[in-house]
Design a protein around this motif. Structure first.
Motif, short mmCIF file in Angstrom:
data_model
loop_
_atom_site.label_atom_id
_atom_site.label_comp_id
_atom_site.label_asym_id
_atom_site.label_seq_id
_atom_site.Cartn_x
_atom_site.Cartn_y
_atom_site.Cartn_z
N ILE A 1 4.33 2.02 2.02
CA ILE A 1 5.41 1.87 1.70
C ILE A 1 5.07 3.26 1.48
O ILE A 1 3.83 4.19 1.15
CB ILE A 1 6.75 1.86 0.73
N ASN A 2 5.57 4.74 1.14
CA ASN A 2 5.61 6.19 1.16
C ASN A 2 7.17 6.65 0.89
O ASN A 2 7.44 6.10 1.44
CB ASN A 2 5.20 6.95 2.42
N LEU B 1 0.95 -1.21 0.25
CA LEU B 1 -0.14 0.04 0.12
C LEU B 1 0.60 0.75 -0.33
O LEU B 1 2.35 1.41 0.47
CB LEU B 1 -0.82 -0.37 1.57
N GLY B 2 0.71 2.74 -0.93
CA GLY B 2 1.14 3.95 -0.21
C GLY B 2 0.79 4.88 -1.18
O GLY B 2 -0.62 3.86 -2.53
N PRO B 3 0.75 5.91 -1.46
CA PRO B 3 -0.32 6.80 -2.02
C PRO B 3 0.64 6.97 -3.59
O PRO B 3 2.02 5.63 -3.84
CB PRO B 3 0.19 8.58 -1.53
N ASN B 4 -0.75 7.18 -4.41
CA ASN B 4 0.42 6.80 -5.87
C ASN B 4 1.58 7.98 -5.71
O ASN B 4 2.36 8.29 -5.76
CB ASN B 4 -0.09 8.28 -6.44
N GLY B 5 3.27 6.96 -6.34
CA GLY B 5 4.38 8.25 -6.67
C GLY B 5 5.54 6.82 -5.55
O GLY B 5 6.43 7.74 -5.77
N ASP C 1 -0.32 -5.78 -9.90
CA ASP C 1 0.18 -4.07 -9.75
C ASP C 1 -1.43 -3.23 -10.08
O ASP C 1 -1.75 -3.51 -11.20
CB ASP C 1 0.99 -3.56 -10.36
N GLU C 2 -1.77 -3.12 -8.63
CA GLU C 2 -3.56 -2.57 -8.34
C GLU C 2 -4.40 -3.21 -9.63
O GLU C 2 -4.76 -3.17 -10.96
CB GLU C 2 -3.14 -0.80 -9.30
N SER D 1 -0.72 -4.53 -5.24
CA SER D 1 -0.56 -3.00 -5.12
C SER D 1 -1.36 -2.68 -4.97
O SER D 1 -2.92 -3.04 -5.85
CB SER D 1 0.58 -2.61 -5.16
N THR D 2 -2.00 -1.33 -3.99
CA THR D 2 -3.21 -0.82 -4.29
C THR D 2 -3.24 0.47 -3.47
O THR D 2 -2.27 0.54 -2.29
CB THR D 2 -4.84 -1.75 -3.50
N HIS D 3 -4.15 0.81 -3.77
CA HIS D 3 -4.22 2.69 -2.57
C HIS D 3 -5.67 2.41 -2.04
O HIS D 3 -5.58 3.57 -1.26
CB HIS D 3 -4.01 3.67 -3.45
N ILE D 4 -5.82 1.54 -2.06
CA ILE D 4 -6.97 1.35 -1.99
C ILE D 4 -7.53 0.73 -0.56
O ILE D 4 -6.86 -0.53 -0.33
CB ILE D 4 -9.00 0.74 -2.52
N MET D 5 -8.13 0.76 1.07
CA MET D 5 -7.46 0.27 2.32
C MET D 5 -8.76 -0.79 1.98
O MET D 5 -7.66 -1.85 2.76
CB MET D 5 -8.22 1.21 3.60
N GLN D 6 -9.21 -0.59 1.65
CA GLN D 6 -10.89 -1.65 1.98
C GLN D 6 -10.46 -2.72 1.94
O GLN D 6 -11.27 -4.34 1.95
CB GLN D 6 -12.49 -1.51 1.38
N GLU D 7 -9.79 -2.69 0.15
CA GLU D 7 -8.82 -3.84 -0.06
C GLU D 7 -8.17 -5.15 0.37
O GLU D 7 -8.65 -5.63 0.26
CB GLU D 7 -8.36 -3.41 -1.44
N VAL D 8 -7.59 -4.05 1.46
CA VAL D 8 -6.11 -4.69 1.93
C VAL D 8 -7.32 -5.38 2.92
O VAL D 8 -6.93 -6.95 3.52
CB VAL D 8 -5.29 -3.60 3.03
N GLU D 9 -8.22 -4.37 3.62
CA GLU D 9 -8.93 -5.45 4.83
C GLU D 9 -10.05 -6.17 4.35
O GLU D 9 -9.94 -7.23 5.00
CB GLU D 9 -10.11 -4.51 5.60
#
Ligand code: ADP
Ligand code: MG
Length: 299
Positions: free
Chosen positions: A204-205, A34-38, A157-158, A187-195
């Motif tokens: 990562i950031n 997980l991590g924001p874009n970039g 990847d996403e 990889s994702t930037h969606i929290m609910q997906e991880v949950e």
């Protein structure tokens, strides 16, 4: 150990995309990345799959060094790249047979293609051109091509970006099923997906690891308490900082404050208000979820 990443850094020219990143993923774990874009997610995944060389550090997949055994490792890894590049002019079945050919599946080819079509629910679409498929079905084709050689490790990847809510549920279910037997890093930037689908989350950031937790353990990480307060008059940072355990104070409108703390400091806040002649109108503890932890760690 399926994946070992040791002190990996990556520079694009002068820009540092990965900064001495280290983590390990065990066999048959399903891990959210997980991590924001970039943040460096795609870069890390391209390095693990051997499509991009790191600038320094080492990566091992099933004990093999990716730099020196890239061909062997590609046989053991299924990879769904970001944006899922596909040949839009090929028919679904034709494309999967082509991929099976690349992996030299020989006489197993036809059987494997049929199995993948079945597994990913592409039965009704198999005779269509890929270009004619909806985004959700294209993702299934991407998953089918990633799985066709029966790899032990899957790097996605996403995989759910751009899907509508129904497709999202279906593709997540598919990944969950696959994850029962394989190591999956998605990889994702969606929290609910991880949950919803991951046992563990790596956040990562800016190319650095900021959290590595099992998803139901996330609430136990540092700065675990957040309180929303309202007073009748302003409170200074210095006044808050007299309380041990308060790590952050965010001043909002109307004498409202959001406090992060390492422990439950409600009583101390009340005492501080009393001894400073402050009137506390409201005090609420915030329910912490993965989402708020993610924002805190990556802001
Ligand atoms: P994420 O997948 O988490 O969004 P990326 O790994 O794609 O992050 O990108 C990490 C950083 O590296 C970003 O700042 C991005 O602009 C930069 N970057 C990625 N690929 C390249 C490239 N081929 N050339 C130059 N910079 C790149
Ligand atoms: Mg990316």
């Amino acid at each position: 150990m399926s994946i070992q990443v040791k002190e990996v850094s990556k520079f694009y020219g002068k820009q540092k995309a990965l900064d001495a990143l280290s983590f390990e993923i065990s066999d048959a774990e399903v891990v959210g990345f997980l991590g924001p874009n970039g943040a460096g997610k795609s870069t890390m995944m391209k390095i693990i799959t051997g499509f991009l060389p790191q600038s320094s550090g080492d990566v091992f997949v099933n004990g093999l060094n990716v730099m020196t055994h890239s061909l062997e490792i590609r046989k053991q890894i299924g990879y769904l790249p970001e944006h899922n590049p596909l040949y839009l002019d090929l028919y679904v079945k034709e494309y999967l047979e082509y991929v099976a050919g690349i992996y030299k599946l020989g006489k197993n080819k036809k059987k494997r293609v049929d199995e993948m079509i079945e597994l990913t629910g592409l039965g009704l679409e198999q005779k269509k051109k890929i270009g004619a498929l909806s985004k959700g079905y294209r993702q299934r084709v991407g998953l089918a091509q990633a799985l066709i050689h029966d790899p032990k490790v899957l790097i996605l990847d996403e995989p759910t970006t751009g899907l509508d809510p129904n497709q999202l549920v279906e593709v997540r279910q598919l990944i969950q099923n696959i994850g029962k037997e394989k190591t999956v890093m998605l990889s994702t930037h969606i929290m609910q997906e991880v949950e919803a689908i991951c046992e563990r989350v790596l956040i990562i950031n800016k190319g650095k690891l900021v959290a590595d937790q099992t998803s139901n353990n996330m609430h136990s990480i540092k700065e675990s308490y957040i309180f929303d307060l309202q007073f009748t008059s302003p409170v200074s940072n210095a006044q808050f900082k007299t309380i041990a355990g308060i790590t952050q104070v965010e001043a909002l409108a109307n004498n409202r404050y959001q406090i992060s703390a390492t422990s439950d400091v409600r009583e101390q806040i009340f005492q501080m208000a009393v001894s400073n002649n402050l009137v506390l109108l409201e005090m609420k503890s915030q329910e912490r979820n993965l989402e708020s932890i993610f924002h805190e760690l990556t802001r």
